[in-house]
Design an enzyme around this catalytic site. Structure first.
Site, short mmCIF file in Angstrom:
data_model
loop_
_atom_site.label_atom_id
_atom_site.label_comp_id
_atom_site.label_asym_id
_atom_site.label_seq_id
_atom_site.Cartn_x
_atom_site.Cartn_y
_atom_site.Cartn_z
N HIS A 131 -8.21 -36.84 11.22
CA HIS A 131 -7.26 -37.39 12.18
C HIS A 131 -6.85 -36.35 13.20
O HIS A 131 -5.91 -36.54 13.95
CB HIS A 131 -6.01 -37.92 11.47
N HIS A 165 2.39 -42.95 15.10
CA HIS A 165 3.71 -43.45 14.67
C HIS A 165 4.30 -44.43 15.68
O HIS A 165 4.73 -45.53 15.31
CB HIS A 165 4.66 -42.27 14.45
N GLY A 166 4.32 -44.05 16.93
CA GLY A 166 4.88 -44.94 17.94
C GLY A 166 4.08 -46.21 18.10
O GLY A 166 4.64 -47.30 18.31
N ILE A 167 2.76 -46.10 18.01
CA ILE A 167 1.89 -47.27 18.16
C ILE A 167 2.21 -48.30 17.08
O ILE A 167 2.44 -49.49 17.36
CB ILE A 167 0.42 -46.85 18.06
N GLY A 182 9.81 -43.96 -1.50
CA GLY A 182 9.60 -42.59 -1.04
C GLY A 182 10.28 -41.59 -1.95
O GLY A 182 11.23 -41.92 -2.67
N ARG A 186 1.47 -35.84 5.59
CA ARG A 186 0.35 -35.16 6.22
C ARG A 186 0.75 -33.81 6.80
O ARG A 186 0.02 -32.82 6.73
CB ARG A 186 -0.21 -36.07 7.31
N ASP A 194 10.53 -34.17 13.61
CA ASP A 194 9.81 -35.09 12.74
C ASP A 194 9.82 -36.47 13.39
O ASP A 194 10.87 -36.96 13.84
CB ASP A 194 10.47 -35.16 11.37
N ALA A 195 8.66 -37.12 13.44
CA ALA A 195 8.55 -38.42 14.10
C ALA A 195 9.37 -39.49 13.37
O ALA A 195 10.02 -40.33 14.01
CB ALA A 195 7.09 -38.84 14.18
N GLY A 196 9.36 -39.47 12.03
CA GLY A 196 10.13 -40.45 11.29
C GLY A 196 11.63 -40.29 11.51
O GLY A 196 12.36 -41.28 11.66
#
Length: 595
Positions: free
Chosen positions: A234, A421-423, A503, A558, A571-573
């Site tokens: 990726h 993430h956004g997608i 999680g 990841r 962090d994207a989340g």
């Protein structure tokens, strides 16, 4: 096909690529792939995100299931076929399939002897496969798991369990499928597949990046004249970046990396896979293999089978992967069993049909969801309050802010992740908004729609995390006419419980928990000062929690494989969680009323 202005509008620049709408590319890929290979595979009639072998299920035989993100074709859908994989769960580009897709794949592959799920070691896949296993438990299907972890550069030998699964998965599927075809029981199939991946070592070298169509630009860079050794499928950063070398020198380096991790004795027979990453000319792959074969012979090793071509790609990334599997008598026998699939067909020993040992189990279409006990919000007794019948627009507001920040979230994710993430978030929230539009729903009903879409259609790790969060929120306020500040706090705590249902993140792990936990704490601490003040405190704490992740080192997912290199990036989340909580605070505040 969209004209150039449409492409510019969707991606930010004109892309010289074949697609119609980036959001539809996975479904259209699967449709074309199945039409082209209809002699070997078919779509599952109940789930378009499941591809089946024409030869499955076989009564009395162990089923083989895998799945993963799209963009790696012919992996994963290309390995369904005869004496290979029976059912494949299909994910979005670079994103894990949903738990529902994995569960439906398991049901479709089940011939009454159990199902082995053979998949790669990624957070979303681990999460969704284990959820799927729980979902099919009500069907009486026994499930065994094998997790591929063959990528040498993604973790040291002492932490092999943390390594990524890459092209070695192909050998895992081949060996597991052959053992099932020869009549092995579930434990034997699992053991054979585990032996195969344990015997595999892989390494990738990237020379150029790839681009997700919905993003429109690479989510990582490899400068001209350089190469990245140890790169992931990726685009995950590798072990080092260095000047581009001659092909022979690159081949020597790749072979050294995998052999130093295996310590094979002279005389060992091996299987070798050299796969392009999507944009590497096949003739260059043979240049690499020529040198690799010479190096193996020089090390006293004998190549039993060599497989060279595009077998596990990464959109249009320039580069190659090398996988070496050490063989013993069992692995050699199973590797030589003939197979036929769109991605790989090998001649070899034919397989006689096995006698049925039991009847196939009845398959159910429903999905079992975790129903852990949660606290229920009380009916509103104080002012101000939120009327449940006038609040479904809150979910639409959440969708609007996520869709508006699609590119931003993907850009952040691309810095230490795979850039999707956004997608995926925008697709999930956008679909939910479309489904509640024009309906007279209560807030809990709208939240349930959002939860269902995220859980069943988005996948990755964020799909179930946010799906459980919003699902628990909906259950906490179900049947209420209105909630006050206390009830809203109960809803928030239920959402956190939902995240923790699936999680394992704690504060400091650089995840959405670093935003969610302090935001809820701030809300509870300020609630005695009034509903509006508590909402404002929640929003502020959410943003502070998001910002705190910049200085953290990722410990889960990841990005955790990057170690210190994950520091210095949001962090994207946590960023999407901050967007959700700040918009939630604003949207609720504007809808508060007094009796």
């Amino acid at each position: 096909m969209m004209d150039s202005s449409d492409v510019n509008t969707r991606t930010g620049l004109a892309m010289q690529r074949f697609f119609n709408d980036p959001d539809d590319i996975v479904d259209e890929t699967v449709a074309g792939f199945v039409k082209a290979h209809g002699d070997l595979i078919r779509k599952d009639p109940t789930n378009p995100r499941v591809v089946l072998s024409r030869f499955a299920p076989q009564e009395g035989r162990v089923g083989i299931v895998t799945g993963g993100g799209s963009g790696h074709e012919p992996a994963f859908i290309g390995y369904a076929g005869r004496n290979m994989v029976d059912a494949v769960a299909v994910g979005e580009l670079f994103s894990s399939p949903t738990a529902q897709a994995f569960a439906d794949a398991i049901r479709a592959a089940d011939g009454g002897a159990g199902v082995a799920v053979l998949y790669g070691n990624y957070a979303g896949d681990n999460m969704n496969v284990k959820m799927a296993r729980d979902m099919v438990a009500e069907d009486g299907i026994e499930v065994a798991l094998v997790v591929a972890n063959d990528d040498v550069c993604s973790a040291p030998p002492s932490e092999r369990a943390k390594r990524r699964g890459v092209a070695g998965e192909i050998f895992m599927w081949k060996i597991g499928g052959a053992r099932a075809a020869l009549g092995g029981d579930l434990a034997q199939v699992q053991a054979a597949a585990q032996k195969a991946i344990d015997a595999c070592r892989s390494v990738g070298v990237g020379l150029g990046p790839c681009t997700l169509p919905a993003v429109g630009h690479p989510n990582f860079q490899i400068a001209a004249g350089t190469m990245e050794v140890g790169i992931g499928h990726h685009g995950e950063p590798g072990a080092r970046v260095e000047p581009l070398k001659r092909a022979d020198d690159i081949a020597d380096d790749m072979l050294r990396i995998v052999l130093e991790d295996q310590d094979l004795k002279a005389g060992t027979e091996v299987a070798v896979l050299v796969s392009g990453l999507g944009a590497t000319p096949v003739n260059e792959l043979y240049v690499l293999f020529d040198r690799i074969e010479t190096g193996l012979e020089g090390a006293g090793l004998k190549v039993h089978r060599a497989i060279v071509g595009n077998y596990f790609t990464s959109l249009e990334m320039v580069g190659a992967t090398l996988t070496v599997m050490a063989l013993d008598d069992e692995l050699k026998e199973l590797l030589d069993v003939e197979c036929a699939s769109p991605g790989m067909s090998l001649s070899g020993a034919p397989v006689q049909p096995i006698a049925a040992t039991s009847a196939p189990r009845t398959r159910r279409s429903g999905a079992a969801k975790a129903e852990a006990a949660i606290e229920r919000a009380p009916e509103a007794v104080g002012d101000p309050r939120l009327d449940m019948h006038a609040a479904s627009g809150i979910v639409t507001d959440l969708a609007t802010v996520i869709v508006a920040n699609k590119a931003y979230l993907s850009e952040i994710d691309g810095l230490i992740g795979d850039g999707d993430h956004g997608i995926n978030m925008a697709k999930g929230f956008g679909r939910a908004a479309e489904r509640i539009a024009g309906q007279n729903l209560t807030l809990d009903e709208a939240l349930s729609v959002l939860s269902d879409v995220l859980m069943t259609e988005i996948g990755g790790s964020m799909g179930p995390l946010y799906g459980f969060m919003f699902g628990n929120m909906a259950r906490a306020i179900e049947g209420r006419q209105a909630i006050d500040a206390e009830g809203f706090g109960v809803m928030l705590r239920a959402g956190l419980q939902g995240v923790r249902t699936t999680g394992a993140a704690e504060l400091g792990d650089k995840t959405l928990v670093d935003c969610l936990v302090p935001a809820i704490s701030a809300y509870e601490a300020t609630r005695p000062d009034g509903f509006e003040n508590a909402l404002m405190a929640m929003a502020q704490a959410a943003e502070e929690g998001r910002d705190s992740t910049i200085d953290m080192v990722a410990r889960l997912g990841r990005a955790s494989r990057l170690g210190e290199r994950s520091r210095g990036v949001l962090d994207a989340g946590a960023t999407s969680c901050a967007l959700i909580l700040t918009k939630l605070a604003d949207s609720v505040a504007t809808r508060l009323s007094r009796t």
